[in-house]
Design an enzyme around this catalytic site. Structure first.
Site, PDB file in Angstrom:
ATOM      1  N   ARG A  82      17.637 -20.635  -7.889  1.00 54.24           N
ATOM      2  CA  ARG A  82      17.801 -20.219  -6.495  1.00 54.24           C
ATOM      3  C   ARG A  82      18.334 -21.381  -5.671  1.00 54.24           C
ATOM      4  O   ARG A  82      17.828 -22.496  -5.750  1.00 54.24           O
ATOM      5  CB  ARG A  82      16.475 -19.727  -5.914  1.00 54.24           C
ATOM      6  CG  ARG A  82      15.953 -18.492  -6.649  1.00 54.24           C
ATOM      7  CD  ARG A  82      14.720 -17.908  -6.027  1.00 54.24           C
ATOM      8  NE  ARG A  82      14.227 -16.788  -6.826  1.00 54.24           N
ATOM      9  CZ  ARG A  82      13.126 -16.098  -6.580  1.00 54.24           C
ATOM     10  NH1 ARG A  82      12.384 -16.416  -5.531  1.00 54.24           N
ATOM     11  NH2 ARG A  82      12.755 -15.110  -7.362  1.00 54.24           N
ATOM     12  N   ARG A  91       8.793 -25.168  -4.300  1.00 54.31           N
ATOM     13  CA  ARG A  91      10.073 -24.502  -4.026  1.00 54.31           C
ATOM     14  C   ARG A  91      11.187 -25.286  -4.713  1.00 54.31           C
ATOM     15  O   ARG A  91      11.658 -26.297  -4.201  1.00 54.31           O
ATOM     16  CB  ARG A  91      10.312 -24.412  -2.514  1.00 54.31           C
ATOM     17  CG  ARG A  91      11.421 -23.433  -2.128  1.00 54.31           C
ATOM     18  CD  ARG A  91      11.519 -23.312  -0.628  1.00 54.31           C
ATOM     19  NE  ARG A  91      10.315 -22.745  -0.036  1.00 54.31           N
ATOM     20  CZ  ARG A  91      10.080 -21.437   0.080  1.00 54.31           C
ATOM     21  NH1 ARG A  91      10.957 -20.568  -0.368  1.00 54.31           N
ATOM     22  NH2 ARG A  91       8.965 -21.012   0.630  1.00 54.31           N
ATOM     23  N   GLU A 110       1.501 -18.040  -2.253  1.00 52.97           N
ATOM     24  CA  GLU A 110       2.085 -16.964  -3.075  1.00 52.97           C
ATOM     25  C   GLU A 110       2.371 -17.429  -4.499  1.00 52.97           C
ATOM     26  O   GLU A 110       2.955 -18.490  -4.715  1.00 52.97           O
ATOM     27  CB  GLU A 110       3.384 -16.471  -2.438  1.00 52.97           C
ATOM     28  CG  GLU A 110       4.088 -15.389  -3.252  1.00 52.97           C
ATOM     29  CD  GLU A 110       5.540 -15.218  -2.869  1.00 52.97           C
ATOM     30  OE1 GLU A 110       6.306 -14.688  -3.694  1.00 52.97           O
ATOM     31  OE2 GLU A 110       5.929 -15.635  -1.751  1.00 52.97           O
ATOM     32  N   SER A 114       4.838 -11.605  -6.422  1.00 50.00           N
ATOM     33  CA  SER A 114       5.146 -10.462  -5.563  1.00 50.00           C
ATOM     34  C   SER A 114       5.342  -9.256  -6.460  1.00 50.00           C
ATOM     35  O   SER A 114       6.137  -9.311  -7.404  1.00 50.00           O
ATOM     36  CB  SER A 114       6.412 -10.710  -4.734  1.00 50.00           C
ATOM     37  OG  SER A 114       6.169 -11.629  -3.699  1.00 50.00           O
ATOM     38  N   ARG A 155       4.271 -22.413 -10.335  1.00 49.41           N
ATOM     39  CA  ARG A 155       3.186 -22.356  -9.353  1.00 49.41           C
ATOM     40  C   ARG A 155       1.829 -22.200 -10.034  1.00 49.41           C
ATOM     41  O   ARG A 155       0.821 -22.680  -9.529  1.00 49.41           O
ATOM     42  CB  ARG A 155       3.444 -21.245  -8.345  1.00 49.41           C
ATOM     43  CG  ARG A 155       4.652 -21.536  -7.464  1.00 49.41           C
ATOM     44  CD  ARG A 155       4.739 -20.637  -6.259  1.00 49.41           C
ATOM     45  NE  ARG A 155       5.887 -20.988  -5.422  1.00 49.41           N
ATOM     46  CZ  ARG A 155       6.116 -20.532  -4.206  1.00 49.41           C
ATOM     47  NH1 ARG A 155       5.253 -19.687  -3.658  1.00 49.41           N
ATOM     48  NH2 ARG A 155       7.176 -20.905  -3.515  1.00 49.41           N
TER      49      ARG A 155
END
Length: 425
Positions: free
Chosen positions: A265, A280, A352, A355, A393
């Site tokens: 990303r 991130r 988070e 999802s 994560r």
């Protein structure tokens, strides 16, 4: 992509529901195109009816041996007008599809209305955050202190937002991946896949990442005139596209896939956010769950898929909470999303880690992913996916939750069979 018939027949209701996401979309362009389409189709029908009438007259005249040249000339003119109308109609439909492709999905009626993440609603909590008898360290300090987490080396090789894992820490990441894949394939009934890490434009369009979010992707072009590839941002892209342009048998459903891939990303809109550590990154690992279901089964599947992700956290004994995202915080393609947030003691906050989303028919309509039901009727499938889990994560959460006073890391019980004789990092 939304059903165009909904816009034609229920535009006010669609506008009101989309307004709960924040700013209501401007449908004036669609209305203009739709009015022209209806006028053009009406005119086309009139021309076709006139041509049919004239064709009968030509037959009668020729049967009588009379001159039909005047009528033949009019028929030729009608043919020219019809060709022009069909060409314009094709352009109109392309313009409509372009407008539709930029419109987000409708929030499900059960989604709470809110402007941003502050409107998200907590559903449940599991586990109690551990109390430490010593000052807790974050994952960066822990990993670098062991000499097993090297951001400087990664920056030398590629730049910021990359990581080098060394020795037992790299092994721990591999153990996490294997543990997640084994759990989902052996206990939850998912079929494991290995897929390409590059995808074409059609694949990204199918899941809703193009055209709106092209800046968030890494685009690869070897020559100016070559069709580009994109590095995948998640296994959702290649796995969901397995059913693109397919008509499945009713007995094929549900399809349940689990897939581990690296994810890439650009984080185009994330400047200054989470720049420290592994939260991130431009490159990270994920184990992804994807389900393809009948429409009537997708909401039960959403709950089940989310539960499968929670089980990974519970097996690792990591405290977490489940929240439902509000209308202003949910993703572009989502009809409803649950976020799972894991406890990070160094930040004293839940962050988070997964999802889990039901897209209903939004992606399927873009991909033309369908099935033939028992009555022989062709319907769009529903698609769902969820991270189970984001590996990096999860690694961060283990480092911080399993840290010991001397800076070492205890290995979670569930991972010990994957770590050989190693019980402490």
């Amino acid at each position: 992509m939304l059903d165009i018939q909904q816009l034609r027949n229920q535009l006010d209701q669609v506008t009101a529901r989309l307004a709960t996401r924040g700013k209501a979309p401007d449908f004036s362009g669609f209305v203009t195109l739709e009015n022209e389409r209806k006028s053009l189709q009406s005119h086309t029908q009139e021309l076709q009816n006139r041509r049919n009438t004239l064709s009968k007259q030509i037959g009668i005249l020729k049967g009588k041996g009379e001159d039909a040249s005047g009528i033949l000339s009019e028929v030729a003119q009608i043919k020219t007008e019809l060709e022009a109308a069909e060409a314009r109609l094709s352009v109109l439909l392309e313009e409509m599809n372009a407008l539709l492709s930029a419109i987000p999905n409708l929030p499900h009626e059960s989604v709470p209305v809110g402007a941003d993440e502050h409107g998200n609603v907590e559903i449940k909590r599991w586990g109690t955050p551990k109390t430490f008898a010593f000052p807790v360290k974050d994952h960066v300090e822990l990993g670098e202190g062991m000499g097993k987490l090297d951001f400087a080396a990664a920056a030398k090789i590629a730049g910021a937002r990359f990581t080098v894992l060394k020795g037992e820490l790299a092994q721990l990441q591999r153990a996490l991946i294997q543990f997640m894949l084994d759990t989902h394939s052996r206990e939850h009934g998912y079929t494991e896949l290995y897929v390409p890490f590059l995808a074409n434009r059609e694949s990204l369009f199918g899941v809703g990442q193009l055209p709106k979010f092209e800046a968030d992707s890494f685009k690869l072009v070897r020559a100016e005139d070559e069709i580009p590839f994109y590095l995948i941002s998640t296994a959702e892209v290649p796995v969901t596209n397995l059913v693109r342009d397919e008509i499945l048998a009713a007995t094929d459903l549900p399809l349940k896939f689990v897939c581990h891939t690296p994810c890439f990303r650009s984080e185009a809109g994330a400047a200054g956010r989470d720049t420290r550590g592994m939260i991130r990154q431009h490159q990270f690992e994920k184990v992804e769950l994807v389900q393809i279901t009948r429409p009537e089964d997708s909401w039960d599947a959403h709950e089940a898929l989310t539960r499968h992700a929670e089980i990974i956290l519970e097996k690792l004994e990591l405290p977490y909470r489940r929240v439902v995202l509000c209308t202003g915080d949910m993703g572009f393609s989502s009809a409803k999303t649950y976020d799972l947030e894991v406890w990070l003691p160094a930040q004293n906050i839940y962050r988070e880690i997964s999802s889990c989303t039901n897209f209903e028919a939004f992606q399927a309509r873009r991909m033309q992913a369908r099935f033939r039901n028992e009555k022989g009727k062709i319907e769009l499938v529903h698609t769902l996916n969820g991270s189970a889990l984001a590996v990096g994560r999860t690694l961060v959460a283990i480092l911080e939750n399993y840290q010991q006073e001397n800076g070492s890391i205890a290995i979670p019980t569930a991972l010990k069979p994957y770590m050989g004789a190693i019980e402490v990092l």
